[in-house]
Scaffold this active site. Structure first.
Site: not given
Ligand code: RB5
Length: 145
Positions: A11, A68, A70, A73, A101-102, A112, A135-136, A139
């Site tokens: 995004d 994104c 963080t 999301g 493992h996953n 950010r 084993r993974h 699971r």
């Molecule tokens: C956008 O502002 C922000 O919410 C998005 O990039 C992300 O971090 C969502 O999890």
């Protein structure tokens, strides 16, 4: 190395890092398909995440990278789809374990949160690490029971 191209999307909060990852992977001979967004104009990350996981479900791609702000999301949305194992990684150890493992098939990053140098190391580690199986696998198979 994977035969299929890696899907990549973002995004507005992940736009710069997404472009940097595409460039970095290309320099290393790894092709990507860019599902957008294509500018820093505000957009909705669920739209991009859903579009990409659909292509994994359809078999067009085996792996995807979603960026994104963080990395959170994108992972929440991606994990709503059966067969998707999306992880948000903040360091190279979690990137390695998330594959080993996953058997994660979607890597999520936060522009950010994670600096470019570390983000590229996470990408490289995640791509080169193989699933350990054994084993993974037992699971991981339980995820969809
Ligand atoms: C956008 O502002 C922000 O919410 C998005 O990039 C992300 O971090 C969502 O999890």
């Amino acid at each position: 190395m994977y035969d299929k191209k890696i899907a990549i999307g973002c995004d507005h909060g992940g736009f710069k890092l997404k472009n940097r990852i595409i460039e970095h992977l290309a320099e290393n001979g790894i092709e990507t398909v860019d599902y957008g967004c294509y500018s820093e104009e505000s957009c909705d990350y669920p739209v991009i995440a859903k579009k990409i996981v659909k292509e994994i479900t359809n078999g067009v791609h085996d792996y995807a990278i979603l960026v994104c702000g963080t990395g959170l999301g994108m992972a929440i949305v991606a994990n709503k789809t059966r067969g998707i194992r999306a992880v948000t990684c903040f360091d190279s150890t979690t990137a390695r374990m998330a594959k080993s493992h996953n058997d994660s098939n979607v890597l999520c990053l936060g522009e950010r949160i994670t600096g470019e140098y570390l983000a590229l190391d996470i990408v490289d580690t995640w791509i080169k690490t193989e699933f350990s199986g054994g084993r993974h696998k037992r699971r991981v198979d339980m995820f969809e029971d």
